[in-house]
Design an enzyme around this catalytic site. Structure first.
Site, PDB file in Angstrom:
ATOM      1  N   CYS A 116       0.697  -1.113  -0.072  1.00 24.36           N
ATOM      2  CA  CYS A 116       0.061   0.122  -0.145  1.00 24.36           C
ATOM      3  C   CYS A 116       0.705   1.324   0.025  1.00 24.36           C
ATOM      4  CB  CYS A 116      -0.874   0.030   1.355  1.00 24.36           C
ATOM      5  SG  CYS A 116      -1.968  -1.252   1.458  1.00 24.36           S
ATOM      6  N   CYS A 120      -3.080   4.945   2.476  1.00 25.70           N
ATOM      7  CA  CYS A 120      -3.886   3.886   2.497  1.00 25.70           C
ATOM      8  C   CYS A 120      -5.050   3.833   3.720  1.00 25.70           C
ATOM      9  CB  CYS A 120      -3.469   2.506   2.061  1.00 25.70           C
ATOM     10  SG  CYS A 120      -4.915   1.406   1.832  1.00 25.70           S
ATOM     11  N   CYS A 174      -2.476  -3.038  -3.559  1.00 24.08           N
ATOM     12  CA  CYS A 174      -3.887  -2.844  -2.921  1.00 24.08           C
ATOM     13  C   CYS A 174      -4.825  -2.209  -3.784  1.00 24.08           C
ATOM     14  CB  CYS A 174      -3.642  -1.776  -1.641  1.00 24.08           C
ATOM     15  SG  CYS A 174      -5.121  -1.370  -1.070  1.00 24.08           S
ATOM     16  N   CYS A 210      -5.933   1.787  -2.521  1.00 23.40           N
ATOM     17  CA  CYS A 210      -5.177   2.937  -2.712  1.00 23.40           C
ATOM     18  C   CYS A 210      -4.333   2.984  -3.819  1.00 23.40           C
ATOM     19  CB  CYS A 210      -3.802   3.020  -1.410  1.00 23.40           C
ATOM     20  SG  CYS A 210      -2.795   1.805  -1.378  1.00 23.40           S
TER      21      CYS A 210
END
Length: 187
Positions: free
Chosen positions: A33, A37, A64, A67
């Site tokens: 991430c 995030c 992810c 994000c």
């Protein structure tokens, strides 16, 4: 150089000012991430830090979906605001379709208002009323339809609401507006 403690603090606080400076991976989920995030904070012992997204990928982690650390730029609120605006632009005069299309965006009513207002610095109601009045102005100058028909075609649900918004935005009543273009008295 940032220490691991600084990176961990930035990740816990979802601090967007650190985006692009490092990434963090979560071993238990297999994802990595951005520091900003908004996903649930992982346990510290499951976190590994990386200088680049490529390093995170090479260690076997996937980006992810929330994000999007795999994209150079990611502005989900701007994208959501643009989607909301597109729905408003298409369905401003049809309340049922408008509600239906907004539901498809998967955002709460309050979130829609917040995202739109943050991006465009006006409420959805102000924007929709502007679109509806613009439509009414065209109809007043290009059709013989009566004021009630024009109000309804433009997306207003009541004649009084139409008159109020039209006068607030244009400074004149719908009849006065039509007369200024035709030179004759309207209904």
């Amino acid at each position: 150089m940032l220490t691991e403690e600084e990176k961990w603090k930035a990740a816990l606080e979802c601090d967007a000012s650190y985006d692009g400076r490092f990434y963090y991976g979560v071993k238990t989920t297999g994802i990595f991430c951005r520091p900003s995030c908004k996903s649930k904070s992982p346990k510290r012992e499951n976190v590994e830090f990386f200088d680049t997204a490529e390093q995170a990928r090479e260690s076997g982690l996937r980006p992810c979906k929330r994000c999007r650390p795999d994209l150079l730029e990611f502005h989900p609120q701007k994208e959501n605001a643009e989607k909301i605006k597109a729905v408003y632009d298409l369905y401003f005069s049809d309340h049922d379709h408008l509600r239906e299309e907004l539901k498809k965006l998967g955002l709460s009513r309050n979130r829609i208002i917040q995202v739109f207002q943050n991006q465009y610095e006006k409420t959805p109601t102000e924007y929709l009323n502007g679109l509806r009045v613009a439509s009414a102005r065209k109809l007043l100058t290009n059709t013989p339809d009566n004021i009630l028909q024009i109000a309804l075609q433009s997306g207003f649900e009541s004649l009084s609401g139409f008159y109020t918004q039209f006068k607030r935005i244009t400074g004149v009543s719908p009849n006065e507006y039509r007369e200024s273009f035709s030179g004759t008295k309207a209904d």
